[in-house]
Design an enzyme around this catalytic site. Sequence first.
Site, PDB file in Angstrom:
ATOM      1  N   ASP A 177       0.861  -1.187   0.000  1.00  0.00           N
ATOM      2  CA  ASP A 177       0.000   0.000   0.000  1.00  0.00           C
ATOM      3  C   ASP A 177       0.893   1.232   0.000  1.00  0.00           C
ATOM      4  OD1 ASP A 177      -2.457   1.569   0.352  1.00  0.00           O
ATOM      5  OD2 ASP A 177      -1.659   1.946   2.364  1.00  0.00           O
TER       6      ASP A 177
ATOM      7  N   GLU B  80      -1.419  -1.096  -6.033  1.00  0.00           N
ATOM      8  CA  GLU B  80      -2.546  -0.355  -6.589  1.00  0.00           C
ATOM      9  C   GLU B  80      -2.135   0.324  -7.894  1.00  0.00           C
ATOM     10  OE1 GLU B  80      -4.914   1.524  -2.932  1.00  0.00           O
ATOM     11  OE2 GLU B  80      -2.753   1.914  -2.864  1.00  0.00           O
TER      12      GLU B  80
ATOM     13  N   CYS C 245     -13.018  -4.123   5.361  1.00  0.00           N
ATOM     14  CA  CYS C 245     -12.465  -4.957   6.427  1.00  0.00           C
ATOM     15  C   CYS C 245     -11.924  -6.237   5.808  1.00  0.00           C
ATOM     16  CB  CYS C 245     -13.545  -5.281   7.461  1.00  0.00           C
ATOM     17  SG  CYS C 245     -13.029  -6.484   8.711  1.00  0.00           S
TER      18      CYS C 245
ATOM     19  N   CYS D 205     -14.012  -9.594   7.448  1.00  0.00           N
ATOM     20  CA  CYS D 205     -15.414  -9.915   7.146  1.00  0.00           C
ATOM     21  C   CYS D 205     -15.897  -9.332   5.826  1.00  0.00           C
ATOM     22  CB  CYS D 205     -16.327  -9.456   8.291  1.00  0.00           C
ATOM     23  SG  CYS D 205     -16.433  -7.649   8.451  1.00  0.00           S
TER      24      CYS D 205
ATOM     25  N   CYS E   9     -13.684  -2.550  13.016  1.00  0.00           N
ATOM     26  CA  CYS E   9     -14.821  -2.895  12.159  1.00  0.00           C
ATOM     27  C   CYS E   9     -16.094  -2.959  13.004  1.00  0.00           C
ATOM     28  CB  CYS E   9     -14.564  -4.227  11.470  1.00  0.00           C
ATOM     29  SG  CYS E   9     -15.949  -4.770  10.428  1.00  0.00           S
TER      30      CYS E   9
ATOM     31  N   CYS F 118     -17.543  -7.010  12.716  1.00  0.00           N
ATOM     32  CA  CYS F 118     -16.862  -8.140  13.363  1.00  0.00           C
ATOM     33  C   CYS F 118     -15.959  -7.711  14.520  1.00  0.00           C
ATOM     34  CB  CYS F 118     -16.053  -8.935  12.342  1.00  0.00           C
ATOM     35  SG  CYS F 118     -14.706  -7.988  11.588  1.00  0.00           S
TER      36      CYS F 118
ATOM     37  N   ASP G 197      -3.182   1.056   7.046  1.00  0.00           N
ATOM     38  CA  ASP G 197      -2.344   0.728   5.888  1.00  0.00           C
ATOM     39  C   ASP G 197      -2.105  -0.778   5.761  1.00  0.00           C
ATOM     40  OD1 ASP G 197      -2.187   3.439   5.393  1.00  0.00           O
ATOM     41  OD2 ASP G 197      -0.332   3.687   6.530  1.00  0.00           O
TER      42      ASP G 197
END
Length: 417
Positions: A221, A315, A367, A370, A391, A394, A401
């Site tokens: 990332d 990315e 997330c 989940c 989250c 969950c 990051d």
Amino acid sequence: MKTMSELKYHYGLKMCIHPSTKQKQIIKMNSDVSRAVYNAMVAIDKELYQLKQVKLPIDMVQDRIKELEQRKKAQNHLANHYYYMNHPYIDSYCRNMAMRSYKAAWNMFRKVHNAGTPNFHKKTYEEKYQTSGTYKNKKPVNMWTGSIRFVDNKHINIPKLGIIRVSGSYRKLLDNKDDIRIGTTTISKNAFGIYYVSMQLGSNTPFVKELSKTNSQVGIDLNTDNFLTTSEGNVVANPRFYRTIKGRLAKAQRKLSRRQVRAKKEGRSLRDSKNYQKQRMVVSKLMNRVRNQRNKFLDEMSITLIKNHDLVVAENLRSKNLLKNHALAMSISDVGWRIFLQKLEYKAELYGKTFVTINPKNTTQTCNKCGHVMGTKDTDKLTLKDRSWTCPVCNTYHIRDINAAKNILDKGLEQLA
């Protein structure tokens, strides 16, 4: 004999050269001719476009169109029109490569559409021209027999320039292979006054050995707070090379501006103003230092990732769009994301590894455990200030990051499946 495009493996080699005073003059002459040919092609096309707007069959206009189209087809017409291009120090391939560069610029415009149409090349303190290596049929085709060739491990021969001393990390390449063919060669000088030669090399055998498999996969990332964060939890700090000398560079540029104003008031040419030229070299040296530091850092980071992992996923960032955010434009430019991704791409191909880019949509907001996406189902979207979060579905605690890097790796695996 195969052409360069027909050879299986290609490699780019850039070395520092140390020309004599006479060789520097020849490089400048060829650079000026290359720019003149390119600009002549631009002028011809602009005039042709204007003449073709005349719909009436006027003989003078039609004759002019035919003359320009003939001059455009071959470099000999330009050389006959501009007699200084026939000087014995001018490389004929220099004119030909300038025309090829012009045609390539048009092809890029038609293919990409955001590259822009070819424009006039202004005269700057930088110099550059291209030439091409040729081989005789009776001789073996390698880097020791062509018109552009290595004389030994420290000298090369270039048409019109003769033998030039070179320096660079290329000796291992020369010692391990004897079937290298030299193609397009670029001779250049940067604004700081350092001369380089860049060669396009081709071969039917690999230039480097493929790295052994590590059975490791990683997602990265990229961000401005830290340079990158991996899915394994490793964080690489952002060196911020430009910001470290921003104050010194601004002071040097102000001094340069004052000397420019003074020279213009006194009616002196900037090229003849010694104080201006001294300060220009100071500014160029600072900018060149940042460029070299950034390039070295990106080289080390990219080769480390490629050596230690079989698959690297990142990315597909569009830096041009991100630069529209004026609050982050300086940080994004300083970090060099696009150059880093390009280095990962070609090094992965060179060493037999895999590098893929994925759509960055929701990689930060999702997330990893989940699959819940923040900003949906009555939950607030994460902002740049939220460096960690829990989250709401969950109750998993995430470091922003690292979670994004894991999502990037999962998307890459899905893309390859």
